[in-house]
Design a protein around this motif. Structure first.
Motif, PDB file in Angstrom:
ATOM      1  N   GLN A   1       0.852  -1.097   0.010  1.00  9.08           N
ATOM      2  CA  GLN A   1      -0.060  -0.052   0.037  1.00  9.08           C
ATOM      3  C   GLN A   1       0.767   1.167   0.061  1.00  9.08           C
ATOM      4  OE1 GLN A   1      -2.851   0.256   3.268  1.00  9.08           O
ATOM      5  NE2 GLN A   1      -3.806   2.138   2.437  1.00  9.08           N
ATOM      6  N   ALA A   2       1.773   1.341   0.819  1.00 11.28           N
ATOM      7  CA  ALA A   2       2.734   2.349   0.996  1.00 11.28           C
ATOM      8  C   ALA A   2       3.645   2.663  -0.578  1.00 11.28           C
ATOM      9  CB  ALA A   2       3.762   2.271   2.106  1.00 11.28           C
ATOM     10  N   MET A   3       3.918   1.371  -1.049  1.00 11.41           N
ATOM     11  CA  MET A   3       4.583   1.517  -2.222  1.00 11.41           C
ATOM     12  C   MET A   3       3.774   2.172  -3.422  1.00 11.41           C
ATOM     13  SD  MET A   3       6.799  -1.264  -4.382  1.00 11.41           S
ATOM     14  CE  MET A   3       5.468  -2.289  -4.577  1.00 11.41           C
ATOM     15  N   VAL A   4       2.429   1.780  -3.387  1.00 10.97           N
ATOM     16  CA  VAL A   4       1.528   2.316  -4.390  1.00 10.97           C
ATOM     17  C   VAL A   4       1.325   3.708  -4.329  1.00 10.97           C
ATOM     18  CG1 VAL A   4      -0.965   1.922  -5.240  1.00 10.97           C
ATOM     19  CG2 VAL A   4       0.554  -0.012  -4.832  1.00 10.97           C
ATOM     20  N   GLN A   5       1.137   3.887  -3.203  1.00  5.31           N
ATOM     21  CA  GLN A   5       0.821   5.521  -2.711  1.00  5.31           C
ATOM     22  C   GLN A   5       2.191   6.419  -3.153  1.00  5.31           C
ATOM     23  OE1 GLN A   5      -0.011   6.607   1.363  1.00  5.31           O
ATOM     24  NE2 GLN A   5       0.053   8.553   1.082  1.00  5.31           N
ATOM     25  N   ALA A   6       3.307   5.906  -2.662  1.00  4.04           N
ATOM     26  CA  ALA A   6       4.621   6.588  -3.081  1.00  4.04           C
ATOM     27  C   ALA A   6       4.953   6.754  -4.558  1.00  4.04           C
ATOM     28  CB  ALA A   6       5.876   5.647  -2.455  1.00  4.04           C
ATOM     29  N   ILE A   7       4.389   5.570  -5.291  1.00  7.79           N
ATOM     30  CA  ILE A   7       4.488   5.522  -6.755  1.00  7.79           C
ATOM     31  C   ILE A   7       3.668   6.775  -7.468  1.00  7.79           C
ATOM     32  CG2 ILE A   7       4.062   4.301  -8.939  1.00  7.79           C
ATOM     33  CD1 ILE A   7       5.401   1.832  -7.604  1.00  7.79           C
TER      34      ILE A   7
END
Length: 274
Positions: free
Chosen positions: A105-111
């Protein structure tokens, strides 16, 4: 993301240059990537938006403008320049995947955040590139106008301006300014405006010529218009344009002969030397 960018700056810079230029990234690409990234890190740390126009992002925008100007001067296209900026996503995505692989989830938001930021940077770069190209084209047009309307000293006190092409307000203004300046510099008393190379003369062109003649007379000089061809003479009469107050001649040679006579010069043809 600020901490990640700071920690991985060197790897991101190399990856960016490689993604944009291939395995053999040029030193120029490395320098461009370094310049933008150096400005990008403190801007991200400010926790403000690129789009909002915060002062913290001005160095980034300035670096992108410099990138655009440099590439425009080299003849590199706007698309290529935009693609270079967009290539920044690849190394950042790789670093994010390595850093946040356990937190999807954090990776998707950061991307998503990186995508929005880099897209905005690319758009700014394209806009800056367009402004640079427009300025370059305008400057080249001014230089061409100057080249196409030279002021020539034909004789002591006599200047000539050979006009070629269509006359418009901007060009007439440039001719007037250049000619008046040369009259001051050379203390000329006569100016010949040759319109042999002007394809057509309409009411607007005639008005431009009359304004130029009036300005020359206000400077204490006189003016002769040459290059009045039969077709142009008929057009002037048909349009009812009043040029009776302006001395005109059919050819530049005739105008020069009249100008020399007014200046008090006389010529005698001698026997040809064998």
């Amino acid at each position: 993301m600020a901490l990640l960018l700071q920690r991985e700056q060197s790897a991101i810079q190399q990856g960016w240059a490689a993604a944009a230029g291939g395995a053999n990234a040029s030193p120029k690409a490395q320098a461009e990537a370094s310049s933008v990234l150096s400005a990008l890190l403190p801007a991200i740390q400010s926790d403000t938006s690129f789009v909002a126009g915060s002062g913290a992002w001005q160095p980034v925008k300035a670096a992108l403008e410099q990138l655009s100007a440099s590439r425009a001067a080299q003849g590199i296209t706007a698309g290529n320049t935009s693609a270079f900026v967009l290539a920044l996503k690849q190394p950042i995505f790789a670093a994010l995947q390595k850093e946040l692989q356990s937190d999807t989830q954090a990776m998707v938001q950061a991307i998503s955040e990186v995508t929005g930021l880099v897209d905005a940077m690319a758009q700014w770069t394209v806009d800056a590139y367009q402004r640079t190209r427009e300025q370059l084209i305008a400057r080249q047009q001014e230089e061409l106008l100057e080249l196409s309307t030279p002021v020539i000293k034909l004789w002591d006190g006599i200047l000539a301006v050979p006009m070629i092409g269509t006359l418009d307000s901007n060009r007439t203004q440039l001719v007037m300014e250049t000619l008046l300046q040369r009259i001051v510099e050379t203390e000329a008393e006569l100016a010949i405006i040759d319109i042999t190379g002007v394809p057509t003369v309409d009411t607007l062109v005639a008005q431009h010529l009359l304004k130029t003649v009036t300005a020359i007379r206000l400077m204490g000089a006189d003016c002769i218009i040459s290059g009045i061809r039969p077709q142009i003479a008929q057009t002037i009469v048909h349009l009812g344009i009043d040029l009776q107050s302006v001395t005109s001649k059919a050819t530049l040679a005739d105008a020069l002969a009249l100008a020399m006579k007014r200046r008090g010069y006389t010529f005698t043809k001698t026997a040809r030397q064998v």
